[in-house]
Design an enzyme around this catalytic site. Structure first.
Site, PDB file in Angstrom:
ATOM      1  N   TYR A  87      11.752   9.569 -42.094  1.00  0.00           N
ATOM      2  CA  TYR A  87      10.924  10.698 -42.530  1.00  0.00           C
ATOM      3  C   TYR A  87       9.926  10.151 -43.550  1.00  0.00           C
ATOM      4  O   TYR A  87      10.278   9.278 -44.342  1.00  0.00           O
ATOM      5  CB  TYR A  87      11.776  11.753 -43.220  1.00  0.00           C
ATOM      6  CG  TYR A  87      12.904  12.308 -42.375  1.00  0.00           C
ATOM      7  CD1 TYR A  87      12.653  13.319 -41.446  1.00  0.00           C
ATOM      8  CD2 TYR A  87      14.202  11.848 -42.515  1.00  0.00           C
ATOM      9  CE1 TYR A  87      13.682  13.841 -40.686  1.00  0.00           C
ATOM     10  CE2 TYR A  87      15.242  12.370 -41.756  1.00  0.00           C
ATOM     11  CZ  TYR A  87      14.974  13.371 -40.839  1.00  0.00           C
ATOM     12  OH  TYR A  87      15.990  13.892 -40.090  1.00  0.00           O
ATOM     13  N   CYS A 103      36.654   5.001 -41.654  1.00  0.00           N
ATOM     14  CA  CYS A 103      36.898   6.206 -40.872  1.00  0.00           C
ATOM     15  C   CYS A 103      36.683   5.831 -39.417  1.00  0.00           C
ATOM     16  O   CYS A 103      35.621   5.320 -39.060  1.00  0.00           O
ATOM     17  CB  CYS A 103      35.909   7.296 -41.285  1.00  0.00           C
ATOM     18  SG  CYS A 103      35.752   7.425 -43.084  1.00  0.00           S
ATOM     19  N   CYS A 106      33.401   6.699 -37.670  1.00  0.00           N
ATOM     20  CA  CYS A 106      32.168   6.421 -38.430  1.00  0.00           C
ATOM     21  C   CYS A 106      30.959   6.214 -37.524  1.00  0.00           C
ATOM     22  O   CYS A 106      31.017   5.477 -36.552  1.00  0.00           O
ATOM     23  CB  CYS A 106      32.358   5.180 -39.290  1.00  0.00           C
ATOM     24  SG  CYS A 106      30.861   4.707 -40.165  1.00  0.00           S
ATOM     25  N   ARG A 108      28.421   4.595 -38.325  1.00  0.00           N
ATOM     26  CA  ARG A 108      27.954   3.208 -38.467  1.00  0.00           C
ATOM     27  C   ARG A 108      29.114   2.252 -38.224  1.00  0.00           C
ATOM     28  O   ARG A 108      29.193   1.178 -38.793  1.00  0.00           O
ATOM     29  CB  ARG A 108      27.373   2.969 -39.871  1.00  0.00           C
ATOM     30  CG  ARG A 108      26.129   3.759 -40.108  1.00  0.00           C
ATOM     31  CD  ARG A 108      25.150   3.038 -41.041  1.00  0.00           C
ATOM     32  NE  ARG A 108      24.014   3.926 -41.228  1.00  0.00           N
ATOM     33  CZ  ARG A 108      23.900   4.781 -42.246  1.00  0.00           C
ATOM     34  NH1 ARG A 108      24.816   4.819 -43.205  1.00  0.00           N
ATOM     35  NH2 ARG A 108      22.863   5.574 -42.318  1.00  0.00           N
ATOM     36  N   ASP A 268      28.608  12.131 -33.820  1.00  0.00           N
ATOM     37  CA  ASP A 268      27.632  11.315 -33.093  1.00  0.00           C
ATOM     38  C   ASP A 268      28.290  10.630 -31.896  1.00  0.00           C
ATOM     39  O   ASP A 268      29.518  10.513 -31.828  1.00  0.00           O
ATOM     40  CB  ASP A 268      27.045  10.260 -34.038  1.00  0.00           C
ATOM     41  CG  ASP A 268      26.219  10.900 -35.152  1.00  0.00           C
ATOM     42  OD1 ASP A 268      25.379  11.756 -34.826  1.00  0.00           O
ATOM     43  OD2 ASP A 268      26.426  10.550 -36.330  1.00  0.00           O
TER      44      ASP A 268
HETATM   45  C1  LIG Z   1      20.241  11.747 -42.598  1.00  0.00           C
HETATM   46  C2  LIG Z   1      19.076  10.932 -42.913  1.00  0.00           C
HETATM   47  C3  LIG Z   1      18.211  11.285 -43.950  1.00  0.00           C
HETATM   48  C4  LIG Z   1      18.440  12.500 -44.815  1.00  0.00           C
HETATM   49  O1  LIG Z   1      18.222  13.657 -44.115  1.00  0.00           O
HETATM   50  P1  LIG Z   1      18.302  15.056 -44.901  1.00  0.00           P
HETATM   51  O2  LIG Z   1      18.117  16.045 -43.817  1.00  0.00           O
HETATM   52  O3  LIG Z   1      17.208  15.026 -45.917  1.00  0.00           O
HETATM   53  O4  LIG Z   1      19.647  15.112 -45.553  1.00  0.00           O
HETATM   54  C5  LIG Z   1      17.120  10.494 -44.188  1.00  0.00           C
HETATM   55  N1  LIG Z   1      16.860   9.404 -43.462  1.00  0.00           N
HETATM   56  C6  LIG Z   1      17.668   9.039 -42.444  1.00  0.00           C
HETATM   57  C7  LIG Z   1      17.330   7.823 -41.679  1.00  0.00           C
HETATM   58  C8  LIG Z   1      18.815   9.773 -42.137  1.00  0.00           C
HETATM   59  O5  LIG Z   1      19.619   9.401 -41.142  1.00  0.00           O
HETATM   60  S1  SF4 Z   2      30.233   4.744 -43.943  1.00  0.00           S
HETATM   61 FE1  SF4 Z   2      31.628   5.239 -42.258  1.00  0.00          FE
HETATM   62  S2  SF4 Z   2      33.575   4.204 -42.713  1.00  0.00           S
HETATM   63 FE2  SF4 Z   2      32.338   4.223 -44.579  1.00  0.00          FE
HETATM   64  S3  SF4 Z   2      33.095   6.043 -45.677  1.00  0.00           S
HETATM   65 FE3  SF4 Z   2      31.263   6.662 -44.495  1.00  0.00          FE
HETATM   66  S4  SF4 Z   2      32.076   7.431 -42.524  1.00  0.00           S
HETATM   67 FE4  SF4 Z   2      33.735   6.273 -43.533  1.00  0.00          FE
END
Ligand SMILES: *Cc1c(COP(=O)(O)O)cnc(C)c1O
Ligand code: SF4
Length: 349
Positions: A87, A103, A106, A108, A268
């Protein structure tokens, strides 16, 4: 008591049975369960919602065709190392990849872990220069990994560096530390993030009401007392929090811990996480039920991170629809609005 980090340690605790296929699941992502989270697990419950979040399962070895290695397109939006710029007015800055717990769902999953390198001093300087050179960047979101795993002095330096960039108005930190390892929220750590020129905000990741034990609530209180507004982020997860009662209790527990529920994330399309996924129709049904029974303070926004790096959008439910009745007196732009109790009313568009 130490954080559990191996399959053998989980076996010794009786959390998993010796099962060769579990090794594949464990290999696909690091294991970490803090003593606080271990203490919350009910061993008598085979589907315990805390265990399910952190204990590897053979279901993780099932990869569906629609699942992605980079489900929210971070790579597509990586600007310089450690920065994701999707953004115009805000960037993610990921100084490290370690977390206090791992987690299994996750987003990521394929990036986090103790093997993942942190940014070097030069790389961090380059990331700060990227932000400094772009006056349109108003908000920096520290994520990772978990930024509160940094040594308080390093974190304080990083925040001071960001605070010195005049156009940065907000420094948001995303963390699971106050919940899963509250003893890390020391006075030194709180001092590192308390308000300076730029406003700090802290997003805490919390998925089940049982996670908000007295120690976690006190850690959150120390942060709130220091003037740091707290936001809650929850991932909607099958078998963990996908019932109205659990979400109701979780959102109330957050608000009474002085945390404003911010997002309820639709899970996701992460590889090997099909067993955690809930349909969007079910998510909307849960949100609809919450609207009728919970304070506005306790309502999160239900969001989907559109795969491919297209950002997050609210996914309802919606309460407005075009008027589909056959009343000849209906106005051309008339709408129907559904109230929180399920009744529909006419509204002139
Ligand atoms: C989630 C995210 C944000 C933050 O999004 P908000 O809607 O402002 O909470 C910003 N940049 C990236 C790449 C994201 O994944
Ligand atoms: S980044 Fe992923 S593994 Fe780390 S606390 Fe957040 S959800 Fe859990």
């Amino acid at each position: 008591m130490q954080t559990l980090r191996t399959l053998e340690a989980l076996e010794r605790e009786g959390l998993v049975a010796a099962e060769p296929r579990l090794a594949d699941a464990a290999q696909s992502m690091a294991i970490a369960i803090t003593p606080e989270m271990l203490g919350l697990i009910d061993r008598a419950d085979a589907d315990d919602p805390i265990a399910r979040q952190f204990v590897p399962s053979i279901a993780e070895t099932e990869i569906a065709p629609e699942e992605l290695a980079d489900p929210i397109g971070d790579e597509a939006r990586a600007a310089v190392k450690g920065i994701v710029h999707r953004y115009p007015d805000r960037v993610l800055l990921k100084p490290l990849h370690v977390c206090p717990v791992y987690c299994r769902f996750c987003f990521r999953r394929e990036k986090v872990g103790p093997g993942g390198e942190a940014l070097s001093a030069d790389e961090l300087a380059a990331a700060l220069a990227y932000i400094r050179d772009r006056p349109e960047i108003w908000e920096v979101i520290l994520t990772g990994g978990d930024p509160l795993m940094m040594a308080p002095r390093r974190l304080a330096d990083l925040i001071a560096g960001l605070d010195a960039i005049g156009h940065v108005g907000v420094i948001r930190i995303h963390s699971r530390v106050p919940i899963v390892d509250p003893s890390r929220v020391t006075p030194e750590l709180v001092t590192a993030i308390k308000p300076r020129r730029a406003a700090p905000w802290l997003g805490v990741h919390c998925n089940h009401p049982r996670e908000l034990q007295p120690a976690a609530r006190m850690a959150l209180g120390r942060l709130a007392d220091a003037g740091i507004p707290l936001l809650g982020q929850t991932v909607l997860l099958a078998g963990i929090n996908d019932t109205v009662d659990t979400l109701d209790q979780l959102m109330r527990a957050l608000v009474t811990a002085r945390v404003k529920p911010y997002y309820l994330h639709h899970p996701d399309l992460v590889r090997g996480t099909g067993h955690f996924r809930v349909s969007i129709a079910r998510g909307q049904e849960l949100m609809r039920a919450l609207r009728g029974r919970l304070s506005g303070l306790a309502q999160p926004t239900y969001v989907l991170d559109v795969p491919g790096g297209h950002g997050k959008v609210p996914i309802g439910p919606g309460y407005l629809a075009g008027y589909l009745g056959d009343d000849p007196d209906a106005l051309p732009d008339e709408l129907r609005v559904r109230d929180a109790f399920g009744q529909t009313h006419r509204y002139p568009g």
